[in-house]
Design a protein around this motif. Structure first.
Motif, PDB file in Angstrom:
ATOM      1  N   ASP A   1       0.825  -1.200   0.000  1.00  0.00           N
ATOM      2  CA  ASP A   1       0.000   0.000   0.000  1.00  0.00           C
ATOM      3  C   ASP A   1       0.864   1.257   0.000  1.00  0.00           C
ATOM      4  OD1 ASP A   1      -2.078   1.760   0.198  1.00  0.00           O
ATOM      5  OD2 ASP A   1      -2.583   1.305   2.275  1.00  0.00           O
TER       6      ASP A   1
ATOM      7  N   LYS B   1      -1.904 -11.513  -9.047  1.00  0.00           N
ATOM      8  CA  LYS B   1      -2.862 -10.420  -9.205  1.00  0.00           C
ATOM      9  C   LYS B   1      -2.564  -9.270  -8.252  1.00  0.00           C
ATOM     10  CE  LYS B   1      -7.827  -9.456  -8.970  1.00  0.00           C
ATOM     11  NZ  LYS B   1      -9.177 -10.054  -8.679  1.00  0.00           N
ATOM     12  N   GLU B   2      -2.284  -9.598  -6.984  1.00  0.00           N
ATOM     13  CA  GLU B   2      -2.031  -8.552  -5.990  1.00  0.00           C
ATOM     14  C   GLU B   2      -0.720  -7.818  -6.255  1.00  0.00           C
ATOM     15  OE1 GLU B   2      -4.146  -7.548  -3.455  1.00  0.00           O
ATOM     16  OE2 GLU B   2      -5.480  -8.785  -4.673  1.00  0.00           O
TER      17      GLU B   2
ATOM     18  N   GLU C   1       0.858  -7.488  -9.099  1.00  0.00           N
ATOM     19  CA  GLU C   1       0.829  -6.716 -10.347  1.00  0.00           C
ATOM     20  C   GLU C   1       0.050  -5.411 -10.205  1.00  0.00           C
ATOM     21  OE1 GLU C   1      -0.432  -9.436 -13.395  1.00  0.00           O
ATOM     22  OE2 GLU C   1       1.638 -10.037 -13.812  1.00  0.00           O
ATOM     23  N   LYS C   2      -0.698  -5.264  -9.108  1.00  0.00           N
ATOM     24  CA  LYS C   2      -1.309  -3.966  -8.825  1.00  0.00           C
ATOM     25  C   LYS C   2      -0.254  -2.936  -8.442  1.00  0.00           C
ATOM     26  CE  LYS C   2      -5.678  -5.766  -6.930  1.00  0.00           C
ATOM     27  NZ  LYS C   2      -6.477  -5.859  -5.685  1.00  0.00           N
ATOM     28  N   ASN C   3       0.879  -3.436  -7.966  1.00  0.00           N
ATOM     29  CA  ASN C   3       1.936  -2.569  -7.471  1.00  0.00           C
ATOM     30  C   ASN C   3       2.919  -2.278  -8.599  1.00  0.00           C
ATOM     31  OD1 ASN C   3       4.416  -1.684  -6.127  1.00  0.00           O
ATOM     32  ND2 ASN C   3       3.352  -2.213  -4.245  1.00  0.00           N
ATOM     33  N   LYS C   4       2.847  -1.092  -9.171  1.00  0.00           N
ATOM     34  CA  LYS C   4       3.677  -0.745 -10.334  1.00  0.00           C
ATOM     35  C   LYS C   4       5.035  -0.201  -9.877  1.00  0.00           C
ATOM     36  CE  LYS C   4       0.202  -1.776 -12.983  1.00  0.00           C
ATOM     37  NZ  LYS C   4       0.196  -3.038 -13.737  1.00  0.00           N
TER      38      LYS C   4
ATOM     39  N   ASN D   1      -7.859  -3.072  -1.241  1.00  0.00           N
ATOM     40  CA  ASN D   1      -7.012  -3.299  -2.407  1.00  0.00           C
ATOM     41  C   ASN D   1      -5.727  -4.038  -2.062  1.00  0.00           C
ATOM     42  OD1 ASN D   1      -8.699  -1.964  -4.284  1.00  0.00           O
ATOM     43  ND2 ASN D   1      -7.992   0.004  -3.491  1.00  0.00           N
TER      44      ASN D   1
END
Length: 358
Positions: free
Chosen positions: A194, A255-256, A258-261, A331
């Protein structure tokens, strides 16, 4: 009639493994870090050296004083064990019982992994615990079971109470001991997905990746169809259940992450994509399983959270938030991941193993 059947397995570490034994090594007295290696001090050799010296008492006093000064004041510079060795012309390797490769500079307590006389292994209870979680997921997911009350733990409702626990029909041995040369020391950080920040690192002693070990698994059941994966001859069915759970965990983790760019975790994401290929292959061959053990597991890999629907999961997150343990962010839950760091790069995750029928 003895319905037990024993299966021989080879376990291969796909990433480093840490199963803590509750013991720590202190940088003040137990080890010396030098040139990318950690030297575990052999106190028996050091004691023998002291005894052979005419100024025995003076050396002992000096050594103990250095340890006390560091522990009390965190004093740097010349007041440390390495400089004591240098002042007295002692070769560190001559007084060490183990030389271990380290991922980066180590100056903290080292949490040791389980071992027997310094030889590491993987415990059967750790393997069985991970298998149990996968089995429980299968029942909750396929039978639409719901937790009772506020607790998500319903293992006893599925397997029975202690006296009639179905999993007593599954026995898993410890692995054999592996060589001390297969030990590594890693710096592990908790990376916050986060906030995109890392917490204070911890230092773990691990069994390195690509190490092979052996263990056995016994199926001793004569049970109804609901638990027939515990019956003699049904090992492939049990392996399939484990793989289904692990595949769900891997898909969710990809999935989790790949949310983190963030460029720094791309190598971790790539590892999971390769791991997914491996598990799909082993599922097709149906002669083994891939799963996660020991330190580094997330909430979902260490519980039946993956089988809960969004409503039930939301209750758990909200409950933890009330206790002050976490701040809810749908998220990113769980919001932290354990990554091994080398230099300034995250290069490994912990705990993934592959088992193959021999």
């Amino acid at each position: 009639m003895n319905l037990s059947k024993r299966y021989n397995f080879q376990l291969t570490t796909l990433s480093p493994i840490h199963i803590g034994n509750g013991e720590e090594l202190s940088p003040y007295s137990d080890y010396i870090y030098k040139n990318d290696y950690v030297y575990y001090i052999d106190f028996n050799k050091l004691e023998e050296f002291f005894k052979e010296q005419s100024n025995f008492d003076k050396l002992i006093d000096e050594y103990i004083k250095i340890i006390n000064l560091q522990a009390r004041t965190n004093l740097k510079g010349k007041q440390n064990i390495e400089n004591f060795f240098e002042r007295h012309g002692l070769e560190i390797e001559s007084f060490s019982k183990l030389k271990v490769k380290a991922s980066s500079k180590i100056t903290q307590l080292i949490n040791q992994t389980i071992n027997s006389s310094g030889f590491p292994y993987v415990s059967g209870s750790t393997l069985k615990g991970a298998i149990r979680t996968g089995i429980l997921y299968k029942h909750i997911h396929s039978e639409n079971l719901e937790p009772k009350g506020r607790s998500p733990y319903i293992g006893e409702d599925v397997f029975g109470n202690i006296s009639d626990d179905r999993l007593k029909y599954l026995s898993v041995s410890d692995t054999n001991l592996t060589e001390r040369e297969n030990i590594r020391v890693l710096k592990i950080v908790r990376y916050n997905l986060d906030k995109k920040k890392e917490d204070m690192p911890v230092i773990l002693e691990v069994i390195k990746d690509n190490v092979s070990l052996n263990f056995t698994m016994d199926l001793k059941g004569n049970l109804e169809p609901r638990f027939d994966y515990l019956n003699e001859g049904n090992i492939c069915k049990l392996l399939s259940i484990i793989n289904e759970f692990s595949l769900e965990c891997i898909n969710r983790e990809i999935k989790e992450l790949e949310k983190n760019k963030v460029n720094s975790i791309y190598s971790i994401i790539n590892f999971y994509h390769e791991l997914k290929k491996d598990i799909l292959k082993i599922k097709d061959e149906n002669n083994g399983a891939i799963f996660r053990i020991g330190a580094g597991k997330t909430f979902f890999e260490n519980s039946i959270g993956l089988a809960l629907d969004d409503n039930e999961l939301g209750k758990i997150i909200a409950s933890e938030n009330k206790k002050g343990k976490i701040k809810r962010n749908k998220n990113f839950f769980p919001k932290t991941r354990a990554f091994a760091i080398e230099g300034d790069k995250y290069n490994k995750v912990l705990g993934w193993v592959k088992i193959n029928l021999k």
